[in-house]
Write a protein that holds these residues in place. Structure first.
Motif, PDB file in Angstrom:
ATOM      1  N   GLY A 173      -8.434  42.180  26.154  1.00 36.39           N
ATOM      2  CA  GLY A 173      -7.423  41.365  26.029  1.00 36.39           C
ATOM      3  C   GLY A 173      -7.435  41.043  24.644  1.00 36.39           C
ATOM      4  N   ASP A 174      -6.157  39.965  24.163  1.00 42.95           N
ATOM      5  CA  ASP A 174      -6.373  39.320  22.866  1.00 42.95           C
ATOM      6  C   ASP A 174      -7.617  38.897  22.457  1.00 42.95           C
ATOM      7  OD1 ASP A 174      -3.561  40.215  22.718  1.00 42.95           O
ATOM      8  OD2 ASP A 174      -2.806  38.579  23.435  1.00 42.95           O
ATOM      9  N   ASP A 175      -8.489  38.412  23.452  1.00 41.19           N
ATOM     10  CA  ASP A 175      -9.567  37.854  22.787  1.00 41.19           C
ATOM     11  C   ASP A 175     -10.791  38.678  22.460  1.00 41.19           C
ATOM     12  OD1 ASP A 175     -10.109  38.580  25.294  1.00 41.19           O
ATOM     13  OD2 ASP A 175     -10.834  36.686  25.875  1.00 41.19           O
ATOM     14  N   GLY A 176     -10.519  40.007  22.800  1.00 46.86           N
ATOM     15  CA  GLY A 176     -11.356  41.048  22.342  1.00 46.86           C
ATOM     16  C   GLY A 176     -12.483  41.268  23.554  1.00 46.86           C
ATOM     17  N   LYS A 177     -12.331  40.672  24.540  1.00 45.62           N
ATOM     18  CA  LYS A 177     -12.952  40.640  25.836  1.00 45.62           C
ATOM     19  C   LYS A 177     -12.482  41.636  26.792  1.00 45.62           C
ATOM     20  CE  LYS A 177     -15.157  36.299  25.200  1.00 45.62           C
ATOM     21  NZ  LYS A 177     -15.582  34.856  25.518  1.00 45.62           N
ATOM     22  N   LYS A 178     -13.099  42.068  27.758  1.00 43.44           N
ATOM     23  CA  LYS A 178     -12.308  42.871  28.845  1.00 43.44           C
ATOM     24  C   LYS A 178     -11.349  42.349  29.450  1.00 43.44           C
ATOM     25  CE  LYS A 178     -15.371  45.238  31.597  1.00 43.44           C
ATOM     26  NZ  LYS A 178     -16.184  45.594  32.635  1.00 43.44           N
ATOM     27  N   LEU A 179     -10.100  43.037  29.522  1.00 42.75           N
ATOM     28  CA  LEU A 179      -9.070  42.653  29.971  1.00 42.75           C
ATOM     29  C   LEU A 179      -9.244  41.988  31.529  1.00 42.75           C
ATOM     30  CD1 LEU A 179      -5.976  42.099  29.211  1.00 42.75           C
ATOM     31  CD2 LEU A 179      -5.385  44.154  30.384  1.00 42.75           C
ATOM     32  N   LYS A 180      -8.873  40.612  31.821  1.00 46.87           N
ATOM     33  CA  LYS A 180      -8.610  39.883  32.861  1.00 46.87           C
ATOM     34  C   LYS A 180      -7.585  38.986  33.030  1.00 46.87           C
ATOM     35  CE  LYS A 180     -13.507  40.268  33.724  1.00 46.87           C
ATOM     36  NZ  LYS A 180     -13.973  40.830  34.991  1.00 46.87           N
ATOM     37  N   THR A 181      -7.233  38.649  34.251  1.00 50.01           N
ATOM     38  CA  THR A 181      -6.100  37.715  34.675  1.00 50.01           C
ATOM     39  C   THR A 181      -6.494  36.362  34.256  1.00 50.01           C
ATOM     40  OG1 THR A 181      -7.130  36.999  36.882  1.00 50.01           O
ATOM     41  CG2 THR A 181      -5.654  38.984  36.829  1.00 50.01           C
ATOM     42  N   ARG A 182      -5.732  35.301  34.176  1.00 54.26           N
ATOM     43  CA  ARG A 182      -6.054  34.008  33.652  1.00 54.26           C
ATOM     44  C   ARG A 182      -7.009  33.188  34.508  1.00 54.26           C
ATOM     45  NH1 ARG A 182       0.252  32.168  32.425  1.00 54.26           N
ATOM     46  NH2 ARG A 182       0.593  33.133  30.429  1.00 54.26           N
ATOM     47  N   ALA A 183      -7.049  33.765  35.912  1.00 51.56           N
ATOM     48  CA  ALA A 183      -7.848  33.470  36.657  1.00 51.56           C
ATOM     49  C   ALA A 183      -9.428  34.099  36.485  1.00 51.56           C
ATOM     50  CB  ALA A 183      -7.691  33.515  38.161  1.00 51.56           C
ATOM     51  N   GLY A 184      -9.565  34.794  35.659  1.00 50.26           N
ATOM     52  CA  GLY A 184     -10.527  35.350  35.456  1.00 50.26           C
ATOM     53  C   GLY A 184     -10.950  36.701  36.187  1.00 50.26           C
ATOM     54  N   ASP A 185      -9.954  37.253  36.997  1.00 51.04           N
ATOM     55  CA  ASP A 185     -10.280  38.465  37.983  1.00 51.04           C
ATOM     56  C   ASP A 185      -9.928  39.752  37.059  1.00 51.04           C
ATOM     57  OD1 ASP A 185     -10.707  36.687  39.986  1.00 51.04           O
ATOM     58  OD2 ASP A 185      -8.701  36.412  40.516  1.00 51.04           O
ATOM     59  N   THR A 186     -10.222  40.693  37.623  1.00 55.12           N
ATOM     60  CA  THR A 186      -9.889  41.995  37.079  1.00 55.12           C
ATOM     61  C   THR A 186      -8.503  42.371  37.454  1.00 55.12           C
ATOM     62  OG1 THR A 186     -12.213  42.952  37.381  1.00 55.12           O
ATOM     63  CG2 THR A 186     -10.387  44.596  37.143  1.00 55.12           C
ATOM     64  N   VAL A 187      -7.643  42.897  36.392  1.00 53.42           N
ATOM     65  CA  VAL A 187      -6.080  42.932  36.463  1.00 53.42           C
ATOM     66  C   VAL A 187      -6.075  44.232  37.333  1.00 53.42           C
ATOM     67  CG1 VAL A 187      -4.068  43.488  35.198  1.00 53.42           C
ATOM     68  CG2 VAL A 187      -5.876  42.150  34.313  1.00 53.42           C
ATOM     69  N   ARG A 188      -5.190  43.852  38.450  1.00 53.94           N
ATOM     70  CA  ARG A 188      -4.903  45.122  39.215  1.00 53.94           C
ATOM     71  C   ARG A 188      -3.750  46.119  38.545  1.00 53.94           C
ATOM     72  NH1 ARG A 188      -2.735  43.054  45.020  1.00 53.94           N
ATOM     73  NH2 ARG A 188      -1.068  42.152  43.748  1.00 53.94           N
ATOM     74  N   LEU A 189      -4.013  47.244  38.629  1.00 51.38           N
ATOM     75  CA  LEU A 189      -3.300  48.194  37.985  1.00 51.38           C
ATOM     76  C   LEU A 189      -1.824  48.060  38.287  1.00 51.38           C
ATOM     77  CD1 LEU A 189      -2.992  50.528  35.828  1.00 51.38           C
ATOM     78  CD2 LEU A 189      -3.798  52.060  37.570  1.00 51.38           C
ATOM     79  N   ARG A 190      -1.506  47.943  39.901  1.00 51.97           N
ATOM     80  CA  ARG A 190      -0.089  47.744  40.116  1.00 51.97           C
ATOM     81  C   ARG A 190       0.732  46.697  39.588  1.00 51.97           C
ATOM     82  NH1 ARG A 190       0.092  46.408  46.419  1.00 51.97           N
ATOM     83  NH2 ARG A 190      -0.698  44.526  45.575  1.00 51.97           N
ATOM     84  N   ASP A 191      -0.091  45.349  39.248  1.00 56.02           N
ATOM     85  CA  ASP A 191       0.493  44.361  38.676  1.00 56.02           C
ATOM     86  C   ASP A 191       0.758  44.544  37.133  1.00 56.02           C
ATOM     87  OD1 ASP A 191       0.299  43.099  41.147  1.00 56.02           O
ATOM     88  OD2 ASP A 191      -1.526  42.101  40.394  1.00 56.02           O
ATOM     89  N   LEU A 192      -0.059  45.407  36.498  1.00 59.31           N
ATOM     90  CA  LEU A 192       0.014  45.609  35.058  1.00 59.31           C
ATOM     91  C   LEU A 192       1.338  46.509  34.910  1.00 59.31           C
ATOM     92  CD1 LEU A 192      -2.590  46.418  32.536  1.00 59.31           C
ATOM     93  CD2 LEU A 192      -0.669  48.012  32.906  1.00 59.31           C
ATOM     94  N   LEU A 193       1.414  47.446  35.725  1.00 60.04           N
ATOM     95  CA  LEU A 193       2.565  48.362  35.676  1.00 60.04           C
ATOM     96  C   LEU A 193       3.933  47.549  35.853  1.00 60.04           C
ATOM     97  CD1 LEU A 193       1.201  51.667  37.391  1.00 60.04           C
ATOM     98  CD2 LEU A 193       1.378  50.867  34.674  1.00 60.04           C
ATOM     99  N   ASP A 194       3.899  46.524  36.976  1.00 59.19           N
ATOM    100  CA  ASP A 194       5.115  46.077  37.304  1.00 59.19           C
ATOM    101  C   ASP A 194       5.560  45.058  36.187  1.00 59.19           C
ATOM    102  OD1 ASP A 194       5.297  46.866  39.837  1.00 59.19           O
ATOM    103  OD2 ASP A 194       4.119  45.087  40.732  1.00 59.19           O
ATOM    104  N   GLU A 195       4.337  44.427  35.326  1.00 59.90           N
ATOM    105  CA  GLU A 195       4.899  43.321  34.309  1.00 59.90           C
ATOM    106  C   GLU A 195       5.416  44.293  33.101  1.00 59.90           C
ATOM    107  OE1 GLU A 195       2.965  40.028  31.491  1.00 59.90           O
ATOM    108  OE2 GLU A 195       1.917  40.905  33.024  1.00 59.90           O
ATOM    109  N   ALA A 196       4.811  45.675  32.956  1.00 64.20           N
ATOM    110  CA  ALA A 196       5.422  46.393  31.953  1.00 64.20           C
ATOM    111  C   ALA A 196       6.821  46.750  32.205  1.00 64.20           C
ATOM    112  CB  ALA A 196       4.597  47.485  31.772  1.00 64.20           C
TER     113      ALA A 196
END
Length: 614
Positions: free
Chosen positions: A408-431
């Motif tokens: 993520g922008d913070d240089g740490k492993k990309l997570k959701t705001r809730a701290g969960d792993t980002v689902r690939l489906r959600d990432l593609l939807d947002e793109a």
């Protein structure tokens, strides 16, 4: 310019042998040759190529490098084939030989590529002439190249961690296929092991219908059930024992357990396929369970070769040259003390099967694993064991293609705001959603009206292309920061920038009436420096593809396509095309067409489709 470079290399080598026959004979006696050290010129003013072979000869020949370079150039001057290929060589610096291709040879190469669907990229060598080549001469079938990538786990959703393996693996498979290699695209899904014992045990108690009815629970709910089962497994010794008993039932072929396992696998498989379809990924599933029948043979082979030793009740192979903090060799555990197998055993069985000749295996000669860099030590150990066991043929290549984290922008492993792993489906939807918002904003600014179907198609193409390209354009060995704003920008090294270059040429085609059709070399007349710059950039495509095939670095192709787009844009902005004189117009339209073909083919190798309008 791969073919021209190979011709030049041969001519230089022959010239060096004629100039220094004794040194050439000594090199041959050692199984070597006098190497011209031919490379692309570092700057345009130095020509097209630079031969640096005179410098390393200075010490053994006891001559100044410039004198050696002069002797080589004198021999080249006596070679008619060289004179047809290059202008007069120039000696620079301590002894570099700068070589410039004749304009007429460059023009002929452009004409040849205009009529070539492969754009000058040679097909892989015939069997016997190169590793894993395609069978073009009627010989034995070519050995396949195995590319192992993606590899999600059953009963878990694909997340951002699967993005890089899936996209990088697909790109490498496309490049290898384009070169003519038969490729086995294998998805080594996690479909076996202790996790199924605990999941089935938990579902029997909280959602028994999921074990007898297809899709009785949503995969998202299944993921939640998996987490609950894992928590119970960690906290409850009774549940843990029951789960282990369930694994034994599953491994023993209990029909109820197998049916439950099959339903869980099928449900996950369908969800995975939705992601693969969106990303245009082709894969053949061959999960961990496929290798179950071969695990005992792995142990037997290792025992027969004397590699397997018993340590604290476990069957191990101790690694050579790899020690722990205590200075003792580290083991690869092949059979656990309870008699069970693990990931290493399955991976060893997979390597053994993939290199074994048909029908006992795939008969591969190159096997590529695309996984995160965190597994480098695991694969180094497994690869060493496989080599010492004799499972890898003398001409076999076993390669780990590691990649870094998506941050993520913070240089740490990309997570959701809730701290969960980002689902690939959600990432593609947002793109896609962001690409659509950008497109609608641009249409409003330009006062353009487009059909909803056009907007949906462009947004989907651009959004998914942006995600793929942002990943592939990074050196895979490093971490990279994920940014929708950067990847969707119309400027810079992004997918939208490259797609817009193709769209721009499509617009030129509509205005000119046609870009298609072959062109004779005699009809192509180039005079402007911008034309020659574009010609030389276009002719690099074959060498770039060969480089990606060898080094397995997709970012090399991305860098080339970005540079080609920039060179084309400078050409089109500075030189008239549609309003040029007839002869110049024909030649410049031919360059437009070859640029479009090269960008489309290059983006296709990245798994990115192009557009006619944006």
């Amino acid at each position: 310019m791969l073919r021209l470079a190979q011709a030049l290399d041969s001519q230089l080598c022959a010239a060096m042998e004629r100039a220094f026959p004794q040194a050439a004979a000594e090199a041959r006696a050692d199984g070597r040759r006098l190497d011209p050290q031919l490379a692309a010129a570092s700057k345009p003013e130095f020509g097209d190529f630079q031969a640096n072979g005179a410098l390393p000869l200075a010490k053994p020949l006891k001559q100044p490098p410039r004198a050696i370079a002069t002797a080589i150039v004198n021999e080249l001057a006596a070679d008619p084939a060289f004179a047809e290929l290059c202008l007069e060589p120039q000696i620079a610096g301590p002894g570099f030989i700068n070589l410039t291709l004749r304009p007429e040879r460059l023009t002929a190469e452009v004409a040849a590529r205009l009529g070539d669907p492969r754009l000058g990229v040679p097909a892989a060598a015939e069997v016997g002439g190169g590793q894993g080549g395609s069978d073009q001469g009627g010989g034995a079938p070519a050995a396949p190249v195995v590319v192992d990538f993606s590899s999600p786990n059953i009963a878990k959703e694909m997340h951002v961690g699967h993005l890089r393996s899936t996209i990088i693996g697909d790109c490498l498979a496309r490049v290898l296929e384009f070169r003519g290699h038969p490729v086995l695209r294998l998805n080594h899904v996690g479909d076996w092991g202790t996790q199924f014992g605990m999941l089935i045990t938990h579902l029997k108690q909280v959602a028994p219908e999921a074990l007898i009815t297809a899709d009785a629970v949503d995969l998202g709910d299944l993921v939640a059930f998996y987490r609950q089962a894992k928590q119970r497994f960690d906290d409850d010794p009774v549940f843990q024992a029951t789960s282990r008993e369930e694994v034994v039932k599953l491994q023993g072929g209990d029909p109820v357990s197998l049916k439950a396992w099959g339903l869980l696998c099928d449900q996950s498989r369908r969800e995975f396929q939705k992601i693969y379809d969106r990303l245009d990924i082709r894969l053949s599933e061959r999960g961990e369970s496929f290798y179950n029948p071969y695990l005992e043979a792995v142990v037997s082979d290792l025992e027969a070769t004397g590699l397997l030793v018993t340590d604290d009740g476990a069957g191990c192979v101790f690694l050579e040259g790899v020690s722990g903090k205590d200075g003792q060799p580290l083991p690869v555990i092949v059979r656990k003390s309870d008699g069970g197998f693990n990931y290493a055993t399955t991976d060893l069985a997979a390597i053994r099967y993939r290199f074994a000749e048909p029908p006992a295996g795939d008969g591969a000669r190159r096997v590529i694993y695309v996984t995160d860099a965190g597994q480098a030590s695991h694969f180094a150990g497994v690869f060493q064991v496989a080599r010492r066991a004799g499972w890898i043929p003398a001409d076999g290549q076993l390669e780990h293609v590691p990649f870094g984290l998506v941050q993520g922008d913070d240089g740490k492993k990309l997570k959701t705001r809730a701290g969960d792993t980002v689902r690939l489906r959600d990432l593609l939807d947002e793109a896609v959603e962001r690409a659509e918002a950008d497109l609608r904003r641009r249409l409003a600014e330009e006062g353009r009206q487009e059909e909803e179907s056009f907007i949906a198609h462009v947004a989907t193409t651009v959004g998914l292309a942006a995600v793929k390209y942002a990943d592939l354009s990074q050196n895979r060995t490093t971490n990279y920061q994920f940014s929708f704003d950067r990847m969707l920008a119309l400027q810079g090294n992004t997918a939208p920038y490259l797609l817009y270059a193709v769209v721009r040429i499509a617009g030129i085609a509509r205005k000119s009436g046609d870009l298609a059709g072959q062109a004779e070399a005699s009809s192509l007349q180039f005079s402007e420096p911008q034309e020659w710059a574009l010609v030389r950039e276009l002719l690099k495509f074959d060498a770039v593809v060969a480089e990606v095939e060898e080094e397995l670095l997709p970012n090399r192709l991305c860098s080339y396509l970005f540079e080609l787009s920039q060179v084309f844009n400078r050409f089109y902005d500075q030189v008239p095309v549609l309003k040029a004189e007839p002869e110049a117009r024909t030649a410049r339209l031919a360059l437009c067409r070859l640029t479009a073909d090269t960008l489309k083919q290059g983006l296709g190798l990245l798994g990115i489709p192009t557009l006619e309008r944006m």
